[in-house]
Design an enzyme around this catalytic site. Sequence first.
Site, short mmCIF file in Angstrom:
data_model
loop_
_atom_site.label_atom_id
_atom_site.label_comp_id
_atom_site.label_asym_id
_atom_site.label_seq_id
_atom_site.Cartn_x
_atom_site.Cartn_y
_atom_site.Cartn_z
N CYS A 1 13.59 11.13 7.14
CA CYS A 1 13.46 10.80 8.56
C CYS A 1 14.76 11.00 9.32
O CYS A 1 14.74 11.33 10.51
CB CYS A 1 12.96 9.36 8.72
SG CYS A 1 13.98 8.15 7.85
N LYS B 1 0.86 -1.18 0.00
CA LYS B 1 0.00 0.00 0.00
C LYS B 1 0.90 1.23 0.00
O LYS B 1 1.41 1.65 1.02
CB LYS B 1 -0.91 0.01 1.24
CG LYS B 1 -2.24 0.80 1.07
CD LYS B 1 -2.06 2.28 0.86
CE LYS B 1 -1.72 3.00 2.16
NZ LYS B 1 -1.66 4.51 1.94
N GLU C 1 8.84 17.23 14.91
CA GLU C 1 9.32 16.94 13.56
C GLU C 1 8.61 17.83 12.54
O GLU C 1 7.38 17.84 12.46
CB GLU C 1 9.08 15.47 13.21
CG GLU C 1 9.65 15.08 11.86
CD GLU C 1 9.47 13.61 11.55
OE1 GLU C 1 10.41 12.98 11.01
OE2 GLU C 1 8.37 13.08 11.82
N GLU D 1 9.32 2.01 11.28
CA GLU D 1 10.33 3.07 11.27
C GLU D 1 9.57 4.38 11.21
O GLU D 1 8.89 4.68 10.22
CB GLU D 1 11.27 2.92 10.08
CG GLU D 1 12.50 3.80 10.18
CD GLU D 1 12.42 4.98 9.25
OE1 GLU D 1 12.29 6.11 9.76
OE2 GLU D 1 12.50 4.79 8.03
#
Length: 504
Positions: free
Chosen positions: A291, A182, A389, A257
Site C-alpha cells: 500500500c 477473516k 492504484e 487502511e
Amino acid sequence: MPDNLPDNLPDQLRHFIDGVFTDSVGGETFDVINPATNASYIRAASGQKADVDLAVDAARRAFGGPWPTMTARARSRVLHRVADLIEGQDRRLAELETWDTGLPITQALGQARRAAENFRFFADLVVAQRDDTYKVPGRQVSYVNRKPKGVAGLITPWNTPFMLESWKLAPALATGNTVVLKPAEFTPLSASLWAEIFREAGIPDGVFNLVNGFGETAGDALVKHPDVPLISFTGESRTGKLIFANAAPYLKGLSMELGGKSPAVVFADADLDAALDATVFGVFSLNGERCTAGSRVLVERAVYDDFVERFAGRARRVIVGDPHDPATEVGALVHPEHGEKVFGYVEVGRGEARLVAGGDRPESLPDGNYINPTVFADVKPEARIFQEEIFGPVVAITPFDSEEEALALANGVTYGLAAYVWTNDLKRAHAFAQSLEVGMVWLNSNNVRDLRTPFGGVKASGLGHEGGYRSIDFYTDQQAVHIALHDTPSPRFGQGDSRRTDHR
C-alpha cells in the site's frame, strides 16, 4: 497438484472456532492456488453467515471469561510467548507465506520477524500505558478507565498477510478483546498457523476465532453482525466504502487502511544515489504489492533524464524468479485475477506514456503470474497509470520544474497514504512535508517504521489511524470518572413557592 509442496500441510484449511478446527456448516469450500504455477494445491472451508455466527458467539462467550479481566502484565506475558513462538518458526512461516503469496523468500522472512515484533511491541505497550488523571486541587479528581470493547472483527488483505494479521491481532488481544479474523481468500495458508500458536501460548479457547472465506460472504456477515462492535479492515478503497456503508446502521467503530498511490519526490539537490536505491526498492519490493509503494516518482527537470535512464537500467536488472530462490527480488503476483489487472494497466500505460523498461513476462517463466518490473516515463498527471492504484511492480515517472508544481502533482490524486521526499534542503523538506496531503511522510528515508507513530492515510486512503496509543484507543472504550473532594451542593429544584396556594 504442484510439485514440492511444503511439508506437513493439512488435508484442508478449516475454520477455527471456540478452540476447534471445523468445516463450514454447509460444507462449502474453495480452491487455493500457488501463484508461481496457478495450480490448486489445497481447499479451504468457505465461511458463510452461519459460520460467522458461530465464531462471534464463541468470541462473545470468551469475552465473559478470564481474558478481558486479566491484568495487563498477565496478558503481556502471553503475548510475549506468542512472539517467541513466531520467532521459533520464522523460516517455516516464511516458506508458507512465499508458497501462498509469491513473495520472495528473503522478504517473507523479514515479514515473519516483523510479526513477532508487533506482538512484542503491544505486549510492552499495554503494560507501560498510563491513563489520564485530571485534578482541580482541593475540589475534584477525574480519571479515565479503559475497557475492552468486546468482539473485534479483523479483515485482512492478501499482501504480507501474516504480518498484517499480527498488526491487528496484537493490539486487539493486548487490550483484552476477543477476535474473529477473516483472512483474504487468496492467501489463507499462513493464517491457519495462528490457532496452534495461540493455543501453545496459553490464550483461552474462544478468544481467537478464524473464519476463511470471501469478502461478499464471510466478510459481509462479520461487518453486519450486531454483536461485533468494531471492524479493522485493510484493503482496497472500493471495498472500504462498502464496509463503511454496511457498518453504518450498527454505528460500529471502524479503522480502515485503504489504497495508495504514493509519490516519491526527488529534488535535484538530493543524494541521487540514495534516492535511486530507495525508489527502486520502494516500488519493486514485495512484488510492488504494498500500500505504501512509491509508485509515482516525481523528479526535478534538471536531473530527470539521467534519473530515468538510471532507474530503467536498474529495473531491467531486477531478478525476477522462483519466489523460493534467495536471489529472487520480484516473485509471482498473488493470483491470476490480479495478474490480469496489472497487465491491463501496462497496456493502458503503453498508450499514455513512454515505456522504458519491462511491460512483459519473463521468457524463462511461462507459468504463474510473473511480470518484469515496468517503468513508464513522461507520465502526464491525467493518465490512469498516474491516478489509479495498480498494486504491482509498475512505476510512473513524471518531471517537475518547481516546488509548487511538485506539490500539485504529489497531491493531485484521490489517495493520501504515504509520500517520500528526497532533498538536502531541510527547510524545504519540512515545509514540503507539512503541505503534503498524506498520512505519513518519509524524508530522505524509505519506509523505516516506528511502531509508536500513527499509521494511516487521508482522503481515499483510509479512516482512522492505528499504531502505538492510537491502536489502544481504537480497541478500548474510555470511561471518565469524576470525584468531588468536598460538598458541592446542587441547585434545589422541586421546592416550589411556599407562598402559592392556588394549585390549579
